[in-house]
Motif scaffolding. Sequence first.
Motif, mmCIF file in Angstrom:
data_model
loop_
_atom_site.group_PDB
_atom_site.id
_atom_site.type_symbol
_atom_site.label_atom_id
_atom_site.label_comp_id
_atom_site.label_asym_id
_atom_site.label_seq_id
_atom_site.Cartn_x
_atom_site.Cartn_y
_atom_site.Cartn_z
ATOM 1 N N MET A 85 -42.507 24.893 8.094
ATOM 2 C CA MET A 85 -41.462 25.902 8.042
ATOM 3 C C MET A 85 -41.741 26.959 9.103
ATOM 4 O O MET A 85 -42.838 27.478 9.191
ATOM 5 N N ALA A 86 -40.763 27.311 9.929
ATOM 6 C CA ALA A 86 -40.943 28.312 10.970
ATOM 7 C C ALA A 86 -40.297 29.614 10.540
ATOM 8 O O ALA A 86 -39.323 29.629 9.795
ATOM 9 N N PHE A 87 -40.820 30.722 11.022
ATOM 10 C CA PHE A 87 -40.227 32.012 10.731
ATOM 11 C C PHE A 87 -38.903 32.143 11.465
ATOM 12 O O PHE A 87 -38.739 31.667 12.582
ATOM 13 N N SER A 88 -37.968 32.830 10.837
ATOM 14 C CA SER A 88 -36.689 33.080 11.485
ATOM 15 C C SER A 88 -36.885 34.033 12.650
ATOM 16 O O SER A 88 -37.637 34.996 12.557
ATOM 17 N N ARG A 89 -36.203 33.785 13.750
ATOM 18 C CA ARG A 89 -36.318 34.656 14.914
ATOM 19 C C ARG A 89 -35.323 35.808 14.859
ATOM 20 O O ARG A 89 -35.318 36.663 15.713
ATOM 21 N N CYS A 90 -34.420 35.805 13.863
ATOM 22 C CA CYS A 90 -33.417 36.855 13.808
ATOM 23 C C CYS A 90 -34.007 38.113 13.193
ATOM 24 O O CYS A 90 -35.018 38.082 12.515
ATOM 25 N N HIS A 91 -33.342 39.257 13.452
ATOM 26 C CA HIS A 91 -33.856 40.534 12.973
ATOM 27 C C HIS A 91 -33.499 40.778 11.513
ATOM 28 O O HIS A 91 -34.085 41.636 10.870
ATOM 29 N N ASN A 92 -32.519 40.061 10.990
ATOM 30 C CA ASN A 92 -32.124 40.236 9.603
ATOM 31 C C ASN A 92 -32.057 38.885 8.906
ATOM 32 O O ASN A 92 -30.971 38.363 8.636
ATOM 33 N N PRO A 93 -33.201 38.277 8.633
ATOM 34 C CA PRO A 93 -33.201 36.988 7.943
ATOM 35 C C PRO A 93 -32.693 37.151 6.523
ATOM 36 O O PRO A 93 -32.724 38.250 5.960
ATOM 37 N N PRO A 94 -32.193 36.072 5.903
ATOM 38 C CA PRO A 94 -31.717 36.152 4.518
ATOM 39 C C PRO A 94 -32.815 36.667 3.592
ATOM 40 O O PRO A 94 -34.005 36.483 3.848
ATOM 41 N N ASN A 95 -32.408 37.293 2.501
ATOM 42 C CA ASN A 95 -33.374 37.904 1.585
ATOM 43 C C ASN A 95 -34.382 36.900 1.043
ATOM 44 O O ASN A 95 -35.571 37.209 0.925
ATOM 45 N N LEU A 96 -33.915 35.693 0.695
ATOM 46 C CA LEU A 96 -34.830 34.696 0.147
ATOM 47 C C LEU A 96 -35.877 34.296 1.175
ATOM 48 O O LEU A 96 -37.071 34.220 0.867
ATOM 49 N N GLN A 97 -35.442 34.054 2.424
ATOM 50 C CA GLN A 97 -36.386 33.671 3.464
ATOM 51 C C GLN A 97 -37.372 34.795 3.738
ATOM 52 O O GLN A 97 -38.566 34.562 3.958
ATOM 53 N N CYS A 98 -36.878 36.020 3.715
ATOM 54 C CA CYS A 98 -37.755 37.161 3.952
ATOM 55 C C CYS A 98 -38.814 37.254 2.860
ATOM 56 O O CYS A 98 -39.983 37.530 3.137
ATOM 57 N N PHE A 99 -38.418 36.995 1.618
ATOM 58 C CA PHE A 99 -39.396 37.004 0.523
ATOM 59 C C PHE A 99 -40.442 35.916 0.725
ATOM 60 O O PHE A 99 -41.648 36.162 0.598
ATOM 61 N N LEU A 100 -39.999 34.696 1.038
ATOM 62 C CA LEU A 100 -40.934 33.583 1.214
ATOM 63 C C LEU A 100 -41.919 33.865 2.341
ATOM 64 O O LEU A 100 -43.117 33.576 2.228
ATOM 65 N N ASP A 101 -41.420 34.444 3.435
ATOM 66 C CA ASP A 101 -42.306 34.783 4.549
ATOM 67 C C ASP A 101 -43.305 35.862 4.143
ATOM 68 O O ASP A 101 -44.472 35.827 4.531
ATOM 69 N N SER A 102 -42.837 36.830 3.360
ATOM 70 C CA SER A 102 -43.689 37.953 2.978
ATOM 71 C C SER A 102 -44.846 37.526 2.089
ATOM 72 O O SER A 102 -45.941 38.093 2.168
ATOM 73 N N VAL A 103 -44.622 36.545 1.222
ATOM 74 C CA VAL A 103 -45.653 36.159 0.257
ATOM 75 C C VAL A 103 -46.434 34.924 0.703
ATOM 76 O O VAL A 103 -47.188 34.350 -0.084
#
Length: 329
Positions: A1-19
């Motif tokens: 899974m790669a991190f989104s390159r956009c500045h406002n990724p969806p909330n779910l993706q942002c949570f998954l990346d954060s944890v």
Amino acid sequence: MAFSRCHNPPNLQCFLDSVTPVVPSRTASKSHIHDINHLWQPAGKEMIKYFELKDLWHSYEEWSAFGVSTKVVLSDGETVKQYYVPYLSAIQIYTNQTIVCNRNKAEGNVAVEFESDSWSDDTGSDKLSRSLSNDSSKAWDSISEDSSSDQPVSWSMRNKLGSIYLEYFEACSPNWRIPLSNKMTELTKDHQALTTLRSMDISPASWMAVAWYPIYHIPNSSNDKDLLTCFLTYHTLSSSFLESADDVYEDDQCHPLYMDSKLKRVGSDKIRLSPFGLAAYKMRGDLWVKPETFEHLKFTQLHDAAHSWAKQLNVYHHDLNFFSRDSIV
């Protein structure tokens, strides 16, 4: 899974990346290692990429003490930082018995830990009968009673996966739990190889699940009920399914590690243990998952993967069954 390159990724993706924990990557040559099961390593590769379990436990220390933040964009466009604290929900570590014995002896611990019961006594089952004020605690108690009728685990299947070194399933109400880092310190007292084992020492069937409970959000003026959502993430502990952290940039605003302006890139010297399974509790509305979107498909796939994993290993995962009672899938 790669991190989104956009500045406002969806909330779910942002949570998954954060944890997603990020740990130092180490390498070793198969031909120079004689005390591992080569069937458990990635095929066709002479060099094995691995991490040390102690580094993984260390990555949760700050999150356990202060929480980890994830950016959430509300329906009205307001952006808040939501903080979650991790709790160990379940863990199974399968390994070669000789590996653990040798590593314990190297640390001066002569006792063989396999002689003790591999099932954890500290599941908090004695606390399940306590009367708690909220409805979720009552539901927690009822599902605990249901678990007694579950099919017993097949030990013949487990033997094919290696020797069970550690098995722990949390069953008490969230009100009685301690953060993940504290729980690992507690488990290490009786399972000292947790600080010496490497991911290449353990079977591909080794995994852990982390329960994430919200504690507060900044600013705290919002009353959005979806900010009460709890999550359950599944992570591999084996070298067989590792993911490098190549091509991760600081403008990916989700993971706290990448908010450091001095850290422009995380390269092949790091390993990301991205969730391969997911469940959610108290997920209302579409703040986290909007219908008929890629995020909804992703949530469904991760949710199905969590159930498939538990079914393949023939385990009763208390938190997964509890969260699934409230699932949108």
